[in-house]
Design a protein around this motif. Structure first.
Motif, PDB file in Angstrom:
ATOM      1  N   ASP A  86       0.843  -1.179   0.072  1.00 53.91           N
ATOM      2  CA  ASP A  86       0.048  -0.015  -0.023  1.00 53.91           C
ATOM      3  C   ASP A  86       1.047   1.138  -0.039  1.00 53.91           C
ATOM      4  N   ASP A  87       2.101   1.190   0.368  1.00 54.77           N
ATOM      5  CA  ASP A  87       2.935   2.366   0.546  1.00 54.77           C
ATOM      6  C   ASP A  87       4.082   2.187  -0.381  1.00 54.77           C
ATOM      7  N   LEU A  88       4.208   1.226  -1.066  1.00 50.23           N
ATOM      8  CA  LEU A  88       5.454   0.911  -1.779  1.00 50.23           C
ATOM      9  C   LEU A  88       5.126   0.705  -3.400  1.00 50.23           C
ATOM     10  N   THR A  89       5.684   1.613  -4.390  1.00 49.42           N
ATOM     11  CA  THR A  89       5.294   1.371  -5.873  1.00 49.42           C
ATOM     12  C   THR A  89       6.607   1.186  -6.629  1.00 49.42           C
ATOM     13  N   ILE A  90       6.628   0.272  -7.547  1.00 49.98           N
ATOM     14  CA  ILE A  90       7.846   0.291  -8.552  1.00 49.98           C
ATOM     15  C   ILE A  90       7.237   0.454  -9.867  1.00 49.98           C
ATOM     16  N   GLY A  91       8.113   0.974 -10.763  1.00 46.60           N
ATOM     17  CA  GLY A  91       7.938   1.237 -11.994  1.00 46.60           C
ATOM     18  C   GLY A  91       8.854   1.263 -13.080  1.00 46.60           C
ATOM     19  N   ALA A  92       8.583   1.336 -14.143  1.00 48.84           N
ATOM     20  CA  ALA A  92       9.535   1.285 -15.399  1.00 48.84           C
ATOM     21  C   ALA A  92       8.941   2.269 -16.522  1.00 48.84           C
ATOM     22  N   LEU A  93      10.006   2.643 -17.307  1.00 41.72           N
ATOM     23  CA  LEU A  93       9.536   3.698 -18.381  1.00 41.72           C
ATOM     24  C   LEU A  93      10.611   3.717 -19.544  1.00 41.72           C
ATOM     25  N   ILE A  94       9.815   3.585 -20.650  1.00 39.97           N
ATOM     26  CA  ILE A  94      10.541   3.640 -21.822  1.00 39.97           C
ATOM     27  C   ILE A  94      10.388   5.089 -22.428  1.00 39.97           C
ATOM     28  N   TYR A  95      11.272   5.887 -22.919  1.00 37.66           N
ATOM     29  CA  TYR A  95      11.067   7.207 -23.133  1.00 37.66           C
ATOM     30  C   TYR A  95      11.799   7.247 -24.587  1.00 37.66           C
ATOM     31  N   ILE A  96      11.053   8.368 -25.489  1.00 38.89           N
ATOM     32  CA  ILE A  96      11.875   8.475 -26.808  1.00 38.89           C
ATOM     33  C   ILE A  96      11.611  10.010 -27.197  1.00 38.89           C
ATOM     34  N   GLU A  97      12.413  10.480 -27.304  1.00 37.01           N
ATOM     35  CA  GLU A  97      12.624  12.283 -28.099  1.00 37.01           C
ATOM     36  C   GLU A  97      13.146  12.244 -29.352  1.00 37.01           C
ATOM     37  N   ASN A  98      12.147  13.093 -29.980  1.00 38.54           N
ATOM     38  CA  ASN A  98      12.553  13.408 -31.447  1.00 38.54           C
ATOM     39  C   ASN A  98      13.036  14.806 -31.460  1.00 38.54           C
ATOM     40  N   ALA A  99      14.608  14.975 -31.425  1.00 36.93           N
ATOM     41  CA  ALA A  99      15.254  16.291 -30.993  1.00 36.93           C
ATOM     42  C   ALA A  99      16.387  16.358 -31.881  1.00 36.93           C
ATOM     43  N   GLN A 107      16.315  10.150 -29.582  1.00 40.32           N
ATOM     44  CA  GLN A 107      17.047  10.076 -28.453  1.00 40.32           C
ATOM     45  C   GLN A 107      16.364   9.562 -27.556  1.00 40.32           C
ATOM     46  N   PRO A 108      16.524   7.996 -27.290  1.00 39.66           N
ATOM     47  CA  PRO A 108      15.796   6.974 -26.408  1.00 39.66           C
ATOM     48  C   PRO A 108      16.435   7.238 -24.912  1.00 39.66           C
ATOM     49  N   GLY A 109      15.444   6.889 -24.118  1.00 39.05           N
ATOM     50  CA  GLY A 109      15.718   6.591 -22.371  1.00 39.05           C
ATOM     51  C   GLY A 109      15.039   5.635 -22.002  1.00 39.05           C
ATOM     52  N   PHE A 110      15.529   5.257 -20.847  1.00 41.02           N
ATOM     53  CA  PHE A 110      14.990   4.077 -19.965  1.00 41.02           C
ATOM     54  C   PHE A 110      15.012   4.318 -18.347  1.00 41.02           C
ATOM     55  N   ALA A 111      14.139   4.335 -17.659  1.00 45.73           N
ATOM     56  CA  ALA A 111      14.172   4.402 -16.284  1.00 45.73           C
ATOM     57  C   ALA A 111      13.413   3.315 -15.410  1.00 45.73           C
ATOM     58  N   LEU A 112      14.041   2.937 -14.540  1.00 49.07           N
ATOM     59  CA  LEU A 112      13.302   2.246 -13.324  1.00 49.07           C
ATOM     60  C   LEU A 112      13.130   3.083 -12.007  1.00 49.07           C
ATOM     61  N   SER A 113      12.068   2.928 -11.384  1.00 44.37           N
ATOM     62  CA  SER A 113      11.525   3.660 -10.285  1.00 44.37           C
ATOM     63  C   SER A 113      11.122   2.994  -9.066  1.00 44.37           C
ATOM     64  N   ALA A 114      11.210   3.492  -7.825  1.00 49.34           N
ATOM     65  CA  ALA A 114      10.615   2.829  -6.621  1.00 49.34           C
ATOM     66  C   ALA A 114      10.362   4.112  -5.748  1.00 49.34           C
ATOM     67  N   ARG A 115       9.071   4.058  -5.163  1.00 49.66           N
ATOM     68  CA  ARG A 115       8.677   5.160  -4.455  1.00 49.66           C
ATOM     69  C   ARG A 115       8.113   4.693  -3.024  1.00 49.66           C
ATOM     70  N   LYS A 116       8.242   5.294  -1.873  1.00 46.55           N
ATOM     71  CA  LYS A 116       7.737   4.817  -0.742  1.00 46.55           C
ATOM     72  C   LYS A 116       7.246   5.808  -0.005  1.00 46.55           C
ATOM     73  N   LYS A 117       5.875   5.874   0.590  1.00 47.75           N
ATOM     74  CA  LYS A 117       5.133   6.893   1.526  1.00 47.75           C
ATOM     75  C   LYS A 117       5.485   6.521   2.809  1.00 47.75           C
ATOM     76  N   PHE A 118       5.640   7.357   3.565  1.00 46.47           N
ATOM     77  CA  PHE A 118       5.928   7.517   5.034  1.00 46.47           C
ATOM     78  C   PHE A 118       4.915   8.032   5.749  1.00 46.47           C
ATOM     79  N   GLY A 119       3.883   7.551   5.794  1.00 45.51           N
ATOM     80  CA  GLY A 119       2.600   7.927   6.216  1.00 45.51           C
ATOM     81  C   GLY A 119       1.651   9.002   5.378  1.00 45.51           C
ATOM     82  N   LYS A 120       1.077  10.008   5.688  1.00 48.17           N
ATOM     83  CA  LYS A 120       0.452  10.968   4.994  1.00 48.17           C
ATOM     84  C   LYS A 120       1.336  12.220   4.691  1.00 48.17           C
TER      85      LYS A 120
END
Length: 464
Positions: free
Chosen positions: A358-371, A376-389
């Protein structure tokens, strides 16, 4: 022997680099579901507050694919010396320099059960240049190593500043899909950019050491008054730029589109395309052209040296004349144009997130930019934790700009109705500021009021 004075040769190179003035978005903010700004990467992301007022925030980024500051600065005893010799050896044949500064001036979002609407105003400044290793080598070391050779000094650059007024909307359908869109009205402030194939090279004769410039070079600009001549441009006289009229005919439109899907419990998929659009530049538009082969013989330093003393005053006076001579050699001419268009840097995001607890979420992202005429590609992994409200802390690891060393942090503090947030995709500069090529951060403040019902709040958390 006729010894050429090398620094006037490189003055024109430095002047061209003065225009380095496109934009990559930060990746960490995409995973920050508890602030409205995550919707900048996907307009389908919805808040769990009824009212959000986004106060001014700043996003800044600097990226250089070539050398680091540590390459250019060396310790010499107790002193720090500047020397580009080591930096030049770290350069590729072509090198990119990006500088971005975005200011989100004000925004407001309202949520009514399954519908959310928002209005925002941002000012964006994007700067890009691609320069050759030979350009910096000539600037620092002169043309002695290029006798009998041709050096390519052809730069590509774009400096663009514009306002963005955005109207966004999102709709949640049956707690399974959320559809979002953001329509953006763009008003151009200024633009200076190259377009098309250009040629600008320098050849040093191995006979009499004359320097020949081969030029078939052009660039365009819009949004401020025409400069009187090239010499004034090299003096960087900002009084020449009329920025009083921010909208005078330099207008455009853009659109962001996004979808999220929550088909499996705790798992959310999202896809978005942002910055589809362009700006038409019609106010104060000019083209600058230089075409031909020109020869310059330079200055002889021995004319200014007597008994190991340099006549610096006379040299400075003659140096100013050299600047005028270079302008005549390159024969840069300006003509009024009927206008032109520049495209926004279109970006695509494909991501997934999973609520482990309930207080921990993980994620992944593929990112592409035409510039900058490239993808230009990109890739990211993420983890986020809530400490109460009251507090949420996240970490990200990303590949972007052909680098794998991007470790980022993000945090949001919820102090009653006040949200204070900060995010960076690369925290390495905090520990080794002189040995980093990529700096970026965002900081800001929101006011959030009135959480939606518990059911809707839980649905909102799952649709991220």
């Amino acid at each position: 022997m006729n010894y050429l004075y090398k620094y006037p040769i490189t003055t024109i190179l430095f002047s061209l680099l003065m225009f380095t003035a496109n934009a990559q978005h930060e990746l960490g903010v995409h995973f920050m579901e508890d602030i409205w700004q995550s919707g900048q990467t996907n307009p389908a992301f919805m808040n769990d507050q009824k009212v959000v007022i986004a106060l001014p925030s700043v996003y800044a980024r600097f990226y250089h694919s070539g050398f680091t500051f540590e390459d250019a600065f060396r310790e010499n005893g107790d002193e720090l010396s500047f020397n580009l010799d080591n930096a030049i050896t770290a350069l590729e044949d072509k090198n990119d320099l990006n500088v971005n500064l975005n200011i989100d001036v004000l925004g407001v979002a309202l949520r009514f059960d399954d519908i959310q609407v928002g209005l925002s105003w941002s000012v964006k400044g994007n700067a890009y240049t691609q320069y050759t290793r030979e350009t910096l080598d000539l600037f620092w070391n002169g043309n002695a190593d290029y006798v009998g050779r041709t050096a390519n000094i052809n730069p590509e650059f774009q400096f663009t500043a514009y306002n963005e007024i955005g109207l966004s909307g999102a709709y949640n359908w049956q707690d399974k899909f959320t559809f979002g869109a953001k329509i953006k009205y763009l008003t151009g402030i200024s633009d200076t950019s190259t377009d098309g194939d250009n040629t600008l090279s320098l050849t040093t004769s191995d006979d009499v050491y004359q320097i020949s410039y081969d030029s078939d070079f052009s660039f365009r600009r819009a949004g401020f008054s025409q400069a009187a001549d090239f010499a004034e441009l090299t003096e960087n006289d900002f009084s020449l730029y009329n920025l009083n009229d921010l909208t005078g005919g330099n207008n455009g439109f853009g659109i962001d589109l996004g979808v999220t899907a929550n088909l499996i419990d705790r798992l959310t998929l999202s896809v978005a395309v942002t910055d589809l659009g362009r700006i038409s530049w019609k106010n104060e538009t000019y083209e600058y052209n230089s075409k031909g082969i020109y020869t310059y013989e330079g200055l002889d330093l021995f004319d200014y040296v007597s008994s190991d003393t340099l006549d610096s005053d006379r040299l400075a006076d003659d140096f100013e004349q050299v600047l005028d001579t270079i302008a005549e050699i390159l024969d840069i001419r300006s003509t009024a144009s009927d206008g032109y268009t520049t495209s926004l840097n279109t970006k695509a995001y494909l991501s997934g997130s999973y609520e482990v607890l309930d207080d921990l979420t993980i994620g992944a992202l593929i990112y592409i930019e035409n510039a900058n005429k490239s993808t230009q590609p990109g890739f990211a992994l993420s983890a986020r934790k809530k400490f109460g409200k009251w507090f949420t802390l996240g970490a990200s690891y990303a590949f972007r700009s052909q680098r794998f060393d991007n470790l980022g942090l993000n945090a949001v503090a919820h102090l009653g109705p006040v949200q204070i947030y900060a995010v960076s995709d690369n925290i390495a500069p905090l520990f080794k500021p002189l040995d980093s090529k990529n700096y970026n951060f965002r900081v800001g403040l929101n006011l959030a009021f009135g959480r939606i019902s518990d059911t809707k709040s839980q649905t909102s958390e799952l649709t991220r």
